[in-house]
Design a protein around this motif. Structure first.
Motif, short mmCIF file in Angstrom:
data_model
loop_
_atom_site.label_atom_id
_atom_site.label_comp_id
_atom_site.label_asym_id
_atom_site.label_seq_id
_atom_site.Cartn_x
_atom_site.Cartn_y
_atom_site.Cartn_z
N GLU A 66 0.85 -1.18 0.00
CA GLU A 66 0.00 0.00 0.00
C GLU A 66 0.89 1.24 0.00
OE1 GLU A 66 -3.58 -0.03 2.53
OE2 GLU A 66 -2.88 -2.03 3.14
N CYS A 67 0.62 2.14 -0.95
CA CYS A 67 1.40 3.35 -1.10
C CYS A 67 0.64 4.54 -0.50
CB CYS A 67 1.69 3.63 -2.57
SG CYS A 67 2.55 2.29 -3.39
N ALA A 68 1.31 5.27 0.37
CA ALA A 68 0.70 6.44 0.99
C ALA A 68 0.49 7.54 -0.06
CB ALA A 68 1.60 6.97 2.10
N ALA A 69 -0.48 8.38 0.21
CA ALA A 69 -0.75 9.51 -0.68
C ALA A 69 0.08 10.70 -0.24
CB ALA A 69 -2.23 9.86 -0.64
N THR A 70 0.80 11.26 -1.18
CA THR A 70 1.57 12.48 -0.90
C THR A 70 1.21 13.55 -1.91
OG1 THR A 70 3.46 11.73 -2.22
CG2 THR A 70 3.51 11.21 0.13
N ALA A 71 1.42 14.77 -1.50
CA ALA A 71 1.12 15.90 -2.37
C ALA A 71 2.15 17.00 -2.13
CB ALA A 71 -0.28 16.43 -2.09
N TRP A 72 2.30 17.86 -3.13
CA TRP A 72 3.17 19.01 -3.05
C TRP A 72 2.29 20.21 -2.75
CZ3 TRP A 72 8.11 19.97 -2.59
CH2 TRP A 72 8.60 21.26 -2.85
N CYS A 73 2.57 20.90 -1.65
CA CYS A 73 1.80 22.07 -1.28
C CYS A 73 2.45 23.30 -1.92
CB CYS A 73 1.75 22.22 0.24
SG CYS A 73 0.85 23.69 0.77
N LEU A 74 1.71 23.98 -2.76
CA LEU A 74 2.26 25.15 -3.44
C LEU A 74 2.63 26.28 -2.47
CD1 LEU A 74 -0.06 25.13 -6.58
CD2 LEU A 74 2.29 24.36 -6.41
N PRO A 75 1.76 26.67 -1.52
CA PRO A 75 2.15 27.74 -0.60
C PRO A 75 3.32 27.38 0.32
CG PRO A 75 -0.24 27.57 -0.66
CD PRO A 75 0.32 26.38 -1.41
N CYS A 76 3.32 26.15 0.86
CA CYS A 76 4.40 25.73 1.77
C CYS A 76 5.68 25.38 1.01
CB CYS A 76 4.00 24.47 2.53
SG CYS A 76 2.79 24.66 3.81
N GLY A 77 5.51 24.84 -0.17
CA GLY A 77 6.67 24.34 -0.91
C GLY A 77 7.19 23.03 -0.33
N ASP A 78 6.32 22.30 0.36
CA ASP A 78 6.71 21.05 1.00
C ASP A 78 5.91 19.87 0.46
OD1 ASP A 78 8.75 21.63 2.81
OD2 ASP A 78 7.36 22.20 4.40
N ALA A 79 6.50 18.69 0.56
CA ALA A 79 5.77 17.45 0.29
C ALA A 79 5.08 17.05 1.59
CB ALA A 79 6.71 16.36 -0.17
N VAL A 80 3.79 16.73 1.49
CA VAL A 80 3.01 16.37 2.68
C VAL A 80 2.26 15.07 2.42
CG1 VAL A 80 2.76 18.75 3.50
CG2 VAL A 80 1.03 17.79 1.96
N ILE A 81 1.93 14.38 3.49
CA ILE A 81 1.12 13.16 3.41
C ILE A 81 -0.33 13.55 3.64
CG2 ILE A 81 0.62 10.93 4.48
CD1 ILE A 81 3.61 10.75 5.16
N ILE A 82 -1.21 13.03 2.77
CA ILE A 82 -2.63 13.30 2.91
C ILE A 82 -3.37 11.98 3.03
CG2 ILE A 82 -2.60 15.54 1.75
CD1 ILE A 82 -3.54 14.13 -0.82
N SER A 83 -4.58 12.03 3.59
CA SER A 83 -5.38 10.82 3.77
C SER A 83 -6.35 10.60 2.64
CB SER A 83 -6.18 10.90 5.08
OG SER A 83 -5.33 11.07 6.16
N ARG A 84 -6.90 11.70 2.14
CA ARG A 84 -7.92 11.63 1.09
C ARG A 84 -7.69 12.74 0.08
NH1 ARG A 84 -10.65 11.69 5.87
NH2 ARG A 84 -11.37 13.78 5.42
N ARG A 85 -8.20 12.50 -1.09
CA ARG A 85 -8.19 13.52 -2.13
C ARG A 85 -8.94 14.75 -1.60
NH1 ARG A 85 -6.91 12.24 -7.15
NH2 ARG A 85 -7.42 10.06 -6.85
N TYR A 86 -8.47 15.91 -1.88
CA TYR A 86 -9.07 17.20 -1.48
C TYR A 86 -8.88 17.53 -0.01
CZ TYR A 86 -11.20 16.29 -5.99
OH TYR A 86 -11.39 15.95 -7.30
N ASP A 87 -8.05 16.77 0.70
CA ASP A 87 -7.69 17.16 2.05
C ASP A 87 -6.87 18.45 1.99
OD1 ASP A 87 -8.86 15.09 3.42
OD2 ASP A 87 -6.98 14.06 3.91
N PRO A 88 -6.96 19.29 3.02
CA PRO A 88 -6.08 20.47 3.06
C PRO A 88 -4.67 20.08 3.47
CG PRO A 88 -7.42 20.37 5.04
CD PRO A 88 -7.88 19.25 4.14
N CYS A 89 -3.74 20.95 3.23
CA CYS A 89 -2.36 20.74 3.67
C CYS A 89 -2.35 20.64 5.19
CB CYS A 89 -1.49 21.91 3.22
SG CYS A 89 0.20 21.84 3.88
#
Length: 113
Positions: A66-89
């Motif tokens: 199982e692969c965790a969901a990660t996203a790039w936050c444009l304002p923070c400039g950081d990679a973050v782990i999210i639980s669901r699509r459309y979660d906030p940073c």
């Protein structure tokens, strides 16, 4: 249950690789499934056994990573782990996220004879 259709597609891919690479038995199939893929892992486990009957992978062990969901936050400039699509940073609360992982559904490895 689209997972059975996914398993039937996996069977086709495995059978194609068996013909191309001249193997006759698959001992283990390792899949990567992302948390945002929309796939029910337990349904894949059940559908895999059904779909592989009579194929080169009929006795194969199924391993799922199982692969965790990660996203790039444009304002923070950081990679973050999210639980669901459309979660906030989780750091700044922004919704300006670009998903970078977690949508995977792929064969990672085949162990064959």
């Amino acid at each position: 249950m689209h997972e059975l259709a996914i398993c039937e597609s996996l069977r086709g891919l495995i059978e194609d690789q068996a013909r191309l690479n001249r193997f006759s038995n698959v001992r283990r199939v390792t899949l990567e499934i992302g948390t945002l893929s929309g796939v029910e892992i337990e349904s894949i486990r059940f559908g895999f056994d059904v779909a592989m009957r009579g194929s080169v992978a009929q006795f194969a062990q199924l391993d799922i990573v199982e692969c965790a969901a990660t996203a790039w936050c444009l304002p923070c400039g950081d990679a973050v782990i999210i639980s669901r699509r459309y979660d906030p940073c989780p750091k700044c609360g922004s919704h300006q996220l670009q998903i970078t992982a977690g949508e995977e559904l792929r064969i990672r490895e085949l162990e064959v004879d």
